[in-house]
Write an enzyme that holds these catalytic residues in place. Structure first.
Site, short mmCIF file in Angstrom:
data_model
loop_
_atom_site.label_atom_id
_atom_site.label_comp_id
_atom_site.label_asym_id
_atom_site.label_seq_id
_atom_site.Cartn_x
_atom_site.Cartn_y
_atom_site.Cartn_z
N LEU A 207 0.81 -1.23 0.00
CA LEU A 207 0.00 0.00 0.00
C LEU A 207 0.84 1.27 0.00
O LEU A 207 0.35 2.34 0.33
CB LEU A 207 -1.00 0.01 1.18
CG LEU A 207 -1.97 -1.18 1.20
CD1 LEU A 207 -2.91 -1.08 2.40
CD2 LEU A 207 -2.79 -1.27 -0.10
N ALA B 251 5.92 -1.92 -8.24
CA ALA B 251 7.06 -1.17 -8.77
C ALA B 251 6.88 0.30 -8.46
O ALA B 251 5.76 0.79 -8.30
CB ALA B 251 7.16 -1.34 -10.29
N THR C 31 7.60 -2.20 -19.45
CA THR C 31 7.24 -0.85 -19.92
C THR C 31 7.91 -0.49 -21.23
O THR C 31 9.01 -0.98 -21.53
CB THR C 31 7.69 0.18 -18.85
OG1 THR C 31 7.59 1.50 -19.41
CG2 THR C 31 9.13 -0.01 -18.44
N TYR D 76 14.35 4.26 -14.09
CA TYR D 76 13.12 3.45 -14.10
C TYR D 76 13.15 2.42 -15.22
O TYR D 76 12.99 1.22 -15.00
CB TYR D 76 11.90 4.38 -14.25
CG TYR D 76 10.63 3.63 -14.59
CD1 TYR D 76 10.13 2.66 -13.74
CD2 TYR D 76 9.95 3.89 -15.79
CE1 TYR D 76 8.97 1.96 -14.07
CE2 TYR D 76 8.80 3.20 -16.12
CZ TYR D 76 8.31 2.24 -15.26
OH TYR D 76 7.18 1.54 -15.58
N PHE E 299 2.58 0.49 -23.07
CA PHE E 299 2.73 1.87 -23.52
C PHE E 299 1.93 2.73 -22.52
O PHE E 299 2.09 2.52 -21.32
CB PHE E 299 2.40 1.98 -25.02
CG PHE E 299 3.59 1.50 -25.84
CD1 PHE E 299 4.02 0.19 -25.76
CD2 PHE E 299 4.34 2.38 -26.60
CE1 PHE E 299 5.17 -0.25 -26.43
CE2 PHE E 299 5.48 1.96 -27.29
CZ PHE E 299 5.90 0.65 -27.19
N ASN E 300 1.09 3.66 -22.94
CA ASN E 300 0.50 4.57 -21.94
C ASN E 300 -0.84 4.04 -21.43
O ASN E 300 -1.88 4.26 -22.06
CB ASN E 300 0.35 5.96 -22.54
CG ASN E 300 1.69 6.65 -22.67
OD1 ASN E 300 2.57 6.19 -23.41
ND2 ASN E 300 1.90 7.72 -21.93
N LEU F 62 -0.76 12.24 -17.92
CA LEU F 62 -1.49 13.28 -18.65
C LEU F 62 -3.00 13.22 -18.44
O LEU F 62 -3.62 14.24 -18.09
CB LEU F 62 -1.15 13.19 -20.15
CG LEU F 62 -1.85 14.23 -21.02
CD1 LEU F 62 -1.41 15.64 -20.65
CD2 LEU F 62 -1.59 13.95 -22.50
N PHE G 270 3.79 20.02 -22.14
CA PHE G 270 5.26 19.98 -22.00
C PHE G 270 5.91 19.96 -23.39
O PHE G 270 6.13 18.90 -23.96
CB PHE G 270 5.69 18.74 -21.22
CG PHE G 270 5.28 18.72 -19.77
CD1 PHE G 270 5.07 19.89 -19.06
CD2 PHE G 270 5.13 17.51 -19.10
CE1 PHE G 270 4.70 19.86 -17.71
CE2 PHE G 270 4.78 17.47 -17.77
CZ PHE G 270 4.56 18.65 -17.07
N ARG H 155 9.56 18.44 -20.90
CA ARG H 155 9.94 17.66 -19.71
C ARG H 155 11.17 16.86 -20.08
O ARG H 155 11.16 16.16 -21.10
CB ARG H 155 8.76 16.74 -19.33
CG ARG H 155 8.95 16.00 -18.04
CD ARG H 155 7.68 15.28 -17.60
NE ARG H 155 7.31 14.20 -18.51
CZ ARG H 155 6.28 13.38 -18.32
NH1 ARG H 155 5.51 13.53 -17.26
NH2 ARG H 155 6.01 12.41 -19.18
#
Ligand code: UDP
Length: 327
Positions: free
Chosen positions: A33, A75, A117, A141, A169-170, A188, A206, A280
């Site tokens: 948690l 993670a 990822t 990361y 991906f996202n 985002l 960004f 960014r």
């Protein structure tokens, strides 16, 4: 057969647990948690509070529940934080994760699904990105995720541990019950929705001078329900004796930051103020997946590839849970 979902109280883990339970599986959620939420742990799963690197707790849990397969979502996953605090990233994403695998090996578990990822690719040489593209992560990361993938390959060679690494991906969107609630939030779509409801003044764009049609970055947004489908297919593959492998999970469609904001304006019907700010650091201009391998090998097909549906589901969840999990 029981499945241990480490990190099952997090965003993607909670949606995968929900689907496993819908399939009639017995699920044990292990979560400390630190980033997950107690109320995101499905009430139909057994909940165990603890670290995924706690080998005694793992051994007891695996034995008590007759665990046969493990999915590993625990993670730390913020790029900027990983640059500032790499030690936490290597400890959580590598050391603790290695302990989890050792506990699995000690208990004779042979099936392991790992949340990886697109950050393993770094700045791509071309898009769409296939699994054959070079892996050159540009931040701690991404490196921790890639190193752990290599570790899993070594464990297959040495101990016969079968694993599937899923390179997201996202991730975006929500199921009816479970959605995205990070603290701090950096992604985002939830930030755009914060701007829609006035929780933040505006959304920052960004970078406006990338080599893309509107100058903002392009990403491949994938519905969390589609990600969850891929986990169930990966599990079936391993349960049938399939070989270890790794797969991209994305739609193959890229949307710019400006397109995401515009789409959210349409869906919410609210004014969403935006402002152009600087780039960014570390953001590649375009990250778009080729997920042909997952389609061909796993038989995966995204059910909700449209950005509108992804944002609509995120918005519906947000309206039902204005303060997220509120814990
Ligand atoms: N982004 C943005 N403003 C924000 C947050 C993100 O313009 O407040 C951009 C970011 O630069 C990237 C895209 O939105 O191009 C998606 O970022 P996110 O952090 O959601 O995911 P990432 O691609 O970094 O995994």
């Amino acid at each position: 057969m029981s499945i241990l979902v480490a990190g099952g109280a997090g965003y993607i883990g909670s949606v995968v647990v929900e689907q496993l339970i819908e399939e009639g599986r017995d699920v044990v959620v292990l979560d400390n948690l630190s980033r997950g939420h107690r109320s995101a742990a499905n009430p139909k799963a057994t909940f165990v509070h603890g670290d995924c690197g706690d080998m005694d707790l793992l051994s007891q849990t695996i034995a008590l529940h007759g665990i046969k397969s493990v999915m590993h979502f625990c993670a730390l996953s913020l790029v900027g934080e990983s640059v500032e605090a790499p030690a936490s990233y290597y400890r959580n994403n590598i050391s603790q994760s290695v302990a989890l695998v050792e506990a699995c090996l000690n208990a004779g578990i042979r099936n392991f699904i790992f949340s990886s990822t697109a950050a393993v690719y770094g700045e791509p040489e071309s898009v769409p990105i296939t699994e054959d593209s070079k892996t050159q992560p540009t931040n701690p990361y991404g490196r921790t995720k890639l190193f752990f993938e290599y570790f899993l390959r070594d464990c297959d060679a040495a101990y016969g541990l079968k694993s599937v690494c899923l390179r997201y991906f996202n991730a975006a969107g929500a199921s009816k019950e479970y959605g995205e609630d990070h603290s701090p939030e950096t992604h985002l779509i939830p930030l755009v929705l914060d701007a829609a409801v006035g929780k933040r003044e505006s959304i920052s764009i960004f970078g406006h001078d990338y080599d893309t049609p509107d100058g903002s970055c392009i990403r491949d947004y994938i519905h969390v329900l589609d990600l969850a489908d891929a986990h169930l297919l990966a599990l079936q593959r391993l349960e049938k004796g399939g070989a270890s492998d790794y797969f991209n999970l994305g739609n193959g469609n890229g949307y710019s930051v400006r397109e995401v904001i515009e789409c959210a304006r349409k869906i919410t019907g609210l004014e969403i103020k935006s402002e152009e700010t600087g780039r960014r650091p570390g953001d590649p201009a375009r990250l778009v997946a080729s997920a042909d391998k997952a389609r061909n090998v796993l038989g995966w097909k995204p059910r909700f590839p449209e950005l509108e549906k992804i944002i609509q589901d995120a918005w519906d969840w947000r309206q039902k849970n204005p303060d997220g999990y509120a814990d």
